[in-house]
Design an enzyme around this catalytic site. Structure first.
Site, PDB file in Angstrom:
ATOM      1  N   ASP A  94       4.487  -5.565  -1.858  1.00 34.91           N
ATOM      2  CA  ASP A  94       3.207  -6.261  -1.697  1.00 34.91           C
ATOM      3  C   ASP A  94       2.669  -6.767  -3.029  1.00 34.91           C
ATOM      4  OD1 ASP A  94       3.156  -5.858   1.010  1.00 34.91           O
ATOM      5  OD2 ASP A  94       1.655  -4.253   0.998  1.00 34.91           O
ATOM      6  N   ASP A 149       8.039   6.743  -3.157  1.00 33.55           N
ATOM      7  CA  ASP A 149       7.060   5.961  -3.907  1.00 33.55           C
ATOM      8  C   ASP A 149       7.659   5.483  -5.219  1.00 33.55           C
ATOM      9  OD1 ASP A 149       5.120   6.114  -1.998  1.00 33.55           O
ATOM     10  OD2 ASP A 149       3.987   7.741  -2.957  1.00 33.55           O
ATOM     11  N   ASP A 151       7.055   5.952  -8.320  1.00 38.36           N
ATOM     12  CA  ASP A 151       7.214   6.842  -9.467  1.00 38.36           C
ATOM     13  C   ASP A 151       8.241   7.939  -9.236  1.00 38.36           C
ATOM     14  OD1 ASP A 151       5.401   7.594  -7.521  1.00 38.36           O
ATOM     15  OD2 ASP A 151       4.241   8.898  -8.837  1.00 38.36           O
ATOM     16  N   ASP A 242      -0.181   9.737   5.065  1.00 38.56           N
ATOM     17  CA  ASP A 242       0.879  10.733   5.190  1.00 38.56           C
ATOM     18  C   ASP A 242       0.365  12.032   5.811  1.00 38.56           C
ATOM     19  OD1 ASP A 242      -0.705  11.249   2.992  1.00 38.56           O
ATOM     20  OD2 ASP A 242       0.920  11.184   1.532  1.00 38.56           O
TER      21      ASP A 242
END
Length: 491
Positions: A94, A149, A151, A242
């Site tokens: 995005d 994710d 990281d 989540d």
């Protein structure tokens, strides 16, 4: 202060202290369960042997403006060990900055090497991460969905280690443990590793072993696709999609598995602004999820232990608000009762304070010991950092109590490993820390009042207890101020 207000604030002070004691008792129960309750660990399922046994897996990589780590994540996902034709990688990008060019270049490179990887882009950010995951799921071909994710750096054998646990058809999600690739970067990341580590090594472990509800952590886990769909799919009416989906799936009858031995390296926030945005989202989202899920959960025919633990889990971030109330009401609570003598006051206040702080410190001390080394510097700085974070996180808790959804603020990542320096370009991610800088300065000055009062009354035994609060705000102010100055120099 008025004669009515001061007694009210004193009563509020003790109510908040008692609330903190309850949450402290919950931490002690977790420790007792981990250390003394007998558990028969589930035997490891056999690995997949024949090609026909390997199920199809879609790996989803949600990204938004992650120029420093996007390439690293894509490379790690492409290196996952899984049979060709059974693995699909979706980069859910995005981004609105030069991350798009990095993603396109890296995806094209892996496509040329025969990896089944593609990019899905939206013309909007509706639903933020939850919206991106939901849209990706529509196009996904996998029976199972792994999420990482930006990281995180999944090891090559991640799927090989995790997927056999899905041999049991009722298993809807398997969560791996987070490890931290930059815990040694500074005292700041060291304290965070100490703050986050027990969530996995103690909380997830105990909840899994006792058959209690626990949550997918948004990354480093794998879902059975049918579990997501039967629970209502990804929803964006909380900022912790989540946690929300985890509870809905378990209420739908799916069982979760936690694997402590399977560890996925991740990057801890290296700036105060980044940590604050992360923790604010978690604090706000957990309370939003509690509002959404708890009424339904409490009405379900579930064991009382499951309901109590779920309530403690989902409302745990109220701890920040209670702590702030204790700090703000300490001065009126002490001064109003001075007629009975400050030493007599401390006979009540000090045991309550020690009961609360002692339970929390024992929790982190045990984790530090079990993780291999007691990090005394981090243990000493942890209470101060939590004090400094309390105002911003308390505000997030209040927002979560009264407002659903909201903007999903990304946590800036800088691709920092070990003791690497933060790249100069990283400072383009401006941190919203000026307002908190002024707020914490004001609270630092206010928290000096109880110390001055105890000094005048020569009740020196109280001063070490009172010192924790101004020291915490001073530490946070110093960190925020240093980052603000560095940001200005970079611009």
């Amino acid at each position: 202060m008025s004669a009515v207000l001061i007694p009210f604030l004193t009563a509020l002070h003790f109510c908040a202290l008692l609330g903190l004691c309850l949450y402290g008792a919950h931490r002690l129960w977790l420790l007792k369960s981990l250390c003394f309750d007998s558990v028969n660990p589930a035997p490891a399922p056999p690995p997949f042997a024949s090609p026909e046994e390997f199920p199809s897996v879609t790996v989803q990589l949600p990204l938004y403006n992650e120029r420093f780590v996007a390439g690293r994540l894509i490379d790690a996902a492409a290196a996952l060990e899984w049979p060709a034709g059974r693995l699909e990688i979706q980069v859910l990008d995005d981004s609105s900055d030069d991350t798009t060019a990095i993603v396109d270049e890296r995806v094209a490179r892996w496509c040329q090497k025969g990896v089944d990887i593609g990019v899905l882009r939206r013309s909007h950010r509706a639903g933020y991460k939850a919206g991106a995951l939901a849209q990706g799921l529509v196009a996904a071909r996998g029976e199972f969905v792994a999420v990482f994710d930006a990281d995180f750096i999944p090891p090559p054998d991640f799927l090989v280690s995790i997927m056999p646990w899905f041999r049991e058809e009722q298993v809807g999600m398997v969560q791996a443990r987070w490890s931290f690739c930059n815990a040694e970067h500074s005292w700041f990341t060291g304290v965070q590793s100490l703050l986050l580590g027990p969530h996995f090594a103690i909380e997830h472990q105990v909840r899994y072993q006792k058959g209690l509800f626990f949550n997918f952590n948004g990354t480093a886990g794998v879902w059975r696709r049918s579990a997501i769909e039967s629970a209502g799919g990804w929803q964006s009416d909380t900022v912790t999609e989540d946690l929300d989906l985890s509870y809905r799936a378990q209420l739908a009858g799916w069982r979760f598995v936690y694997r402590d031995e399977c560890r996925v390296p991740s990057e801890l926030p290296v700036t105060m602004g980044a940590l604050r945005s992360q923790q604010q989202r978690w604090a706000k989202g957990s309370i939003q999820t509690a509002r959404k899920i708890l009424p339904r959960l409490l009405q379900e025919k579930l064991p009382l232990a499951v309901k109590l633990e779920a309530a403690a889990h989902l409302t745990a971030n109220i701890y920040w608000l209670l702590g702030l109330v204790v700090m703000l009401t300490l001065y009126p609570a002490v001064t109003w009762r001075v007629g009975i003598g400050l030493h007599q006051v401390l006979r009540v206040d000090l045991p309550l304070f020690l009961a609360t702080s002692g339970a929390i410190l024992s929790y982190f001390l045990l984790y530090a010991q079990r993780s291999g080394a007691v990090q005394w510097r981090e243990l000493m700085l942890l209470p101060a950092l939590t004090v400094g974070l309390a105002p911003s996180l308390s505000l997030s808790v209040l927002k979560g109590m009264f407002k659903s959804g909201g903007e999903f603020e990304r946590t800036p990542k800088f691709g920092v490993l070990g003791r690497d320096r933060i790249p100069g370009l990283a400072l383009v991610y401006r941190q919203k820390n000026l307002a908190y800088l002024f707020l914490n300065c004001a609270l630092f000055l206010y928290c000096l009042l109880p110390i001055a009062f105890a000094w005048r009354r020569e009740t020196f035994i109280a001063i070490p207890m009172f010192l924790l609060f101004p020291l915490g705000f001073a530490l946070t102010v110093a960190k925020d101020l240093g980052e603000s100055l560095n940001s200005r120099r970079a611009h």
